[in-house]
Design a protein around this motif. Sequence first.
Motif, PDB file in Angstrom:
ATOM      1  N   ARG A  36      -0.402  -0.851 -27.680  1.00 39.87           N
ATOM      2  CA  ARG A  36       0.764  -0.015 -27.400  1.00 39.87           C
ATOM      3  C   ARG A  36       2.034  -0.850 -27.316  1.00 39.87           C
ATOM      4  NH1 ARG A  36      -1.570   4.067 -22.638  1.00 39.87           N
ATOM      5  NH2 ARG A  36      -3.249   4.986 -23.890  1.00 39.87           N
ATOM      6  N   VAL A  37       1.943  -2.115 -27.646  1.00 43.79           N
ATOM      7  CA  VAL A  37       3.119  -2.981 -27.616  1.00 43.79           C
ATOM      8  C   VAL A  37       4.066  -2.538 -28.716  1.00 43.79           C
ATOM      9  CG1 VAL A  37       3.974  -5.339 -27.815  1.00 43.79           C
ATOM     10  CG2 VAL A  37       1.750  -4.892 -26.755  1.00 43.79           C
ATOM     11  N   PRO A  38       5.313  -2.231 -28.400  1.00 45.00           N
ATOM     12  CA  PRO A  38       6.255  -1.780 -29.424  1.00 45.00           C
ATOM     13  C   PRO A  38       6.413  -2.813 -30.535  1.00 45.00           C
ATOM     14  CG  PRO A  38       7.157  -1.464 -27.216  1.00 45.00           C
ATOM     15  CD  PRO A  38       5.911  -2.281 -27.061  1.00 45.00           C
ATOM     16  N   ALA A  39       6.611  -2.338 -31.744  1.00 42.54           N
ATOM     17  CA  ALA A  39       6.753  -3.231 -32.890  1.00 42.54           C
ATOM     18  C   ALA A  39       7.921  -4.181 -32.708  1.00 42.54           C
ATOM     19  CB  ALA A  39       6.934  -2.408 -34.168  1.00 42.54           C
ATOM     20  N   GLU A  40       8.996  -3.702 -32.054  1.00 34.01           N
ATOM     21  CA  GLU A  40      10.172  -4.561 -31.835  1.00 34.01           C
ATOM     22  C   GLU A  40       9.827  -5.747 -30.936  1.00 34.01           C
ATOM     23  OE1 GLU A  40      10.028  -1.358 -31.267  1.00 34.01           O
ATOM     24  OE2 GLU A  40      11.368  -0.400 -32.718  1.00 34.01           O
ATOM     25  N   LEU A  41       8.994  -5.500 -29.916  1.00 32.92           N
ATOM     26  CA  LEU A  41       8.590  -6.569 -29.010  1.00 32.92           C
ATOM     27  C   LEU A  41       7.680  -7.561 -29.715  1.00 32.92           C
ATOM     28  CD1 LEU A  41       8.578  -7.841 -26.230  1.00 32.92           C
ATOM     29  CD2 LEU A  41       6.747  -6.273 -25.566  1.00 32.92           C
ATOM     30  N   VAL A  42       6.790  -7.053 -30.561  1.00 33.83           N
ATOM     31  CA  VAL A  42       5.909  -7.936 -31.322  1.00 33.83           C
ATOM     32  C   VAL A  42       6.735  -8.846 -32.220  1.00 33.83           C
ATOM     33  CG1 VAL A  42       4.154  -8.026 -33.128  1.00 33.83           C
ATOM     34  CG2 VAL A  42       3.949  -6.359 -31.268  1.00 33.83           C
ATOM     35  N   ALA A  43       7.723  -8.276 -32.927  1.00 28.48           N
ATOM     36  CA  ALA A  43       8.560  -9.061 -33.830  1.00 28.48           C
ATOM     37  C   ALA A  43       9.373 -10.090 -33.055  1.00 28.48           C
ATOM     38  CB  ALA A  43       9.486  -8.144 -34.624  1.00 28.48           C
ATOM     39  N   ALA A  44       9.889  -9.710 -31.891  1.00 34.51           N
ATOM     40  CA  ALA A  44      10.675 -10.634 -31.085  1.00 34.51           C
ATOM     41  C   ALA A  44       9.810 -11.791 -30.598  1.00 34.51           C
ATOM     42  CB  ALA A  44      11.307  -9.910 -29.904  1.00 34.51           C
ATOM     43  N   THR A  45       8.578 -11.501 -30.188  1.00 32.59           N
ATOM     44  CA  THR A  45       7.666 -12.546 -29.736  1.00 32.59           C
ATOM     45  C   THR A  45       7.323 -13.490 -30.878  1.00 32.59           C
ATOM     46  OG1 THR A  45       6.718 -11.081 -28.061  1.00 32.59           O
ATOM     47  CG2 THR A  45       5.408 -13.008 -28.703  1.00 32.59           C
ATOM     48  N   GLN A  46       7.061 -12.932 -32.044  1.00 30.36           N
ATOM     49  CA  GLN A  46       6.737 -13.769 -33.200  1.00 30.36           C
ATOM     50  C   GLN A  46       7.940 -14.625 -33.600  1.00 30.36           C
ATOM     51  OE1 GLN A  46       5.501 -10.503 -35.688  1.00 30.36           O
ATOM     52  NE2 GLN A  46       3.325 -10.972 -35.421  1.00 30.36           N
ATOM     53  N   ARG A  47       9.111 -14.061 -33.512  1.00 31.77           N
ATOM     54  CA  ARG A  47      10.322 -14.828 -33.854  1.00 31.77           C
ATOM     55  C   ARG A  47      10.489 -16.002 -32.889  1.00 31.77           C
ATOM     56  NH1 ARG A  47      13.454 -10.973 -33.543  1.00 31.77           N
ATOM     57  NH2 ARG A  47      13.562 -10.392 -35.739  1.00 31.77           N
ATOM     58  N   ALA A  84       8.698 -11.917 -43.345  1.00 30.33           N
ATOM     59  CA  ALA A  84       9.256 -10.642 -42.888  1.00 30.33           C
ATOM     60  C   ALA A  84      10.453 -10.864 -41.977  1.00 30.33           C
ATOM     61  CB  ALA A  84       8.188  -9.828 -42.169  1.00 30.33           C
ATOM     62  N   LEU A  85      10.525 -12.048 -41.358  1.00 29.10           N
ATOM     63  CA  LEU A  85      11.598 -12.352 -40.408  1.00 29.10           C
ATOM     64  C   LEU A  85      12.688 -13.230 -41.010  1.00 29.10           C
ATOM     65  CD1 LEU A  85       9.349 -13.063 -37.292  1.00 29.10           C
ATOM     66  CD2 LEU A  85      10.814 -11.075 -37.636  1.00 29.10           C
ATOM     67  N   PHE A  86      12.326 -14.115 -41.946  1.00 29.88           N
ATOM     68  CA  PHE A  86      13.278 -15.073 -42.507  1.00 29.88           C
ATOM     69  C   PHE A  86      13.153 -15.114 -44.024  1.00 29.88           C
ATOM     70  CE2 PHE A  86      11.773 -16.905 -38.387  1.00 29.88           C
ATOM     71  CZ  PHE A  86      12.924 -16.663 -37.654  1.00 29.88           C
ATOM     72  N   ASP A  87      14.235 -15.477 -44.680  1.00 30.71           N
ATOM     73  CA  ASP A  87      14.222 -15.582 -46.137  1.00 30.71           C
ATOM     74  C   ASP A  87      13.526 -16.853 -46.616  1.00 30.71           C
ATOM     75  OD1 ASP A  87      15.602 -13.215 -46.343  1.00 30.71           O
ATOM     76  OD2 ASP A  87      17.560 -14.178 -46.482  1.00 30.71           O
ATOM     77  N   GLY A  88      13.446 -17.847 -45.762  1.00 29.72           N
ATOM     78  CA  GLY A  88      12.843 -19.108 -46.138  1.00 29.72           C
ATOM     79  C   GLY A  88      13.073 -20.138 -45.054  1.00 29.72           C
ATOM     80  N   LYS A  89      12.746 -21.394 -45.369  1.00 32.25           N
ATOM     81  CA  LYS A  89      12.847 -22.458 -44.365  1.00 32.25           C
ATOM     82  C   LYS A  89      14.280 -22.655 -43.891  1.00 32.25           C
ATOM     83  CE  LYS A  89      12.379 -26.858 -45.517  1.00 32.25           C
ATOM     84  NZ  LYS A  89      11.801 -28.190 -45.866  1.00 32.25           N
ATOM     85  N   GLU A  90      15.239 -22.675 -44.803  1.00 33.81           N
ATOM     86  CA  GLU A  90      16.622 -22.885 -44.404  1.00 33.81           C
ATOM     87  C   GLU A  90      17.114 -21.754 -43.510  1.00 33.81           C
ATOM     88  OE1 GLU A  90      21.081 -22.984 -46.399  1.00 33.81           O
ATOM     89  OE2 GLU A  90      19.426 -23.887 -47.507  1.00 33.81           O
ATOM     90  N   ASP A  91      16.784 -20.524 -43.876  1.00 33.71           N
ATOM     91  CA  ASP A  91      17.199 -19.374 -43.071  1.00 33.71           C
ATOM     92  C   ASP A  91      16.591 -19.451 -41.674  1.00 33.71           C
ATOM     93  OD1 ASP A  91      18.460 -16.764 -42.716  1.00 33.71           O
ATOM     94  OD2 ASP A  91      16.433 -15.936 -42.802  1.00 33.71           O
ATOM     95  N   ALA A  92      15.331 -19.864 -41.591  1.00 34.74           N
ATOM     96  CA  ALA A  92      14.668 -19.996 -40.280  1.00 34.74           C
ATOM     97  C   ALA A  92      15.315 -21.109 -39.465  1.00 34.74           C
ATOM     98  CB  ALA A  92      13.180 -20.272 -40.475  1.00 34.74           C
ATOM     99  N   PHE A  93      15.649 -22.220 -40.117  1.00 38.78           N
ATOM    100  CA  PHE A  93      16.313 -23.312 -39.406  1.00 38.78           C
ATOM    101  C   PHE A  93      17.648 -22.843 -38.838  1.00 38.78           C
ATOM    102  CE2 PHE A  93      19.094 -26.856 -38.796  1.00 38.78           C
ATOM    103  CZ  PHE A  93      18.289 -27.925 -38.419  1.00 38.78           C
ATOM    104  N   LEU A  94      18.441 -22.171 -39.654  1.00 37.95           N
ATOM    105  CA  LEU A  94      19.762 -21.737 -39.198  1.00 37.95           C
ATOM    106  C   LEU A  94      19.650 -20.722 -38.067  1.00 37.95           C
ATOM    107  CD1 LEU A  94      21.595 -21.429 -42.631  1.00 37.95           C
ATOM    108  CD2 LEU A  94      21.807 -23.247 -40.942  1.00 37.95           C
ATOM    109  N   ALA A  95      18.677 -19.805 -38.163  1.00 35.83           N
ATOM    110  CA  ALA A  95      18.492 -18.823 -37.096  1.00 35.83           C
ATOM    111  C   ALA A  95      18.091 -19.514 -35.792  1.00 35.83           C
ATOM    112  CB  ALA A  95      17.431 -17.809 -37.507  1.00 35.83           C
ATOM    113  N   THR A  96      17.221 -20.512 -35.889  1.00 39.06           N
ATOM    114  CA  THR A  96      16.799 -21.265 -34.711  1.00 39.06           C
ATOM    115  C   THR A  96      17.969 -22.041 -34.128  1.00 39.06           C
ATOM    116  OG1 THR A  96      14.593 -21.483 -35.693  1.00 39.06           O
ATOM    117  CG2 THR A  96      15.128 -22.946 -33.846  1.00 39.06           C
ATOM    118  N   TYR A  97      18.758 -22.655 -34.981  1.00 39.53           N
ATOM    119  CA  TYR A  97      19.921 -23.420 -34.538  1.00 39.53           C
ATOM    120  C   TYR A  97      20.926 -22.516 -33.830  1.00 39.53           C
ATOM    121  CZ  TYR A  97      23.969 -26.558 -34.857  1.00 39.53           C
ATOM    122  OH  TYR A  97      25.073 -27.346 -34.569  1.00 39.53           O
TER     123      TYR A  97
END
Length: 244
Positions: A36-47, A84-97
Amino acid sequence: MAQLRPGPPEAPFPCPLPGAREGRDPARAIKRGPSRVPAELVAATQRDRLYDGLVHTVAEKGYANARVTDICQAAGVTRPVFYALFDGKEDAFLATYRHGTHVLLRMMDAAYDAARDWQQGARASLGVLLELLARVPAFATMALVEIDAVGPRAREERARLLRHFHHFFAQAPTPPPPAEADELISAVVGGIYSTLCGYVADGRTAELPGQLPHLSFFLLAPFLGPAAASAALLSDSGATAKAP
């Protein structure tokens, strides 16, 4: 005014910086099966897990050698979820930064706003920055050293961060002529940032909190003058001093 204090390495520290936890932290495991965990919470946890996984992977392997597969393994997240969350490694790096520097700035702002005057606020915010980087060396490596390997978009993000640091000088005294305030602030910010990069690149991140007195003097002296800057730092540390 409360400030973060260095503690023993094994001491728990509820730090929200990416890299403060392992990506595969069992506390964030998502149970299989009907949920019953909302999909938004699952995505946030995975991110969040991918943020941590990316920081540790890039700090260990370097940005150029870090593969998406490595990041996913460190985070305990599948490649389809990653894409599903990032376009690639660079996008993930920038989002993390962006996420990590936002956390840093929020905590620095809190220390600055709690101070009684500019000089205490500037020193307190700098102390928070040094302490957090020392407590999460993987993030320090990723954000200060490996960012150079990412490319133009990362350099633009870094330039925006350094420009934001000008906020901490909004109430600084007007520097004496012929100094121009904005150029002087850029020089001070750039000098401190370069010093931090050097310590992190040399594997001396744990020593950063001990550099607070020296960096504070470098920060204050152009605006207060060397004698007044020394007196202010002695006063803040509980000692008494007279400017000559």
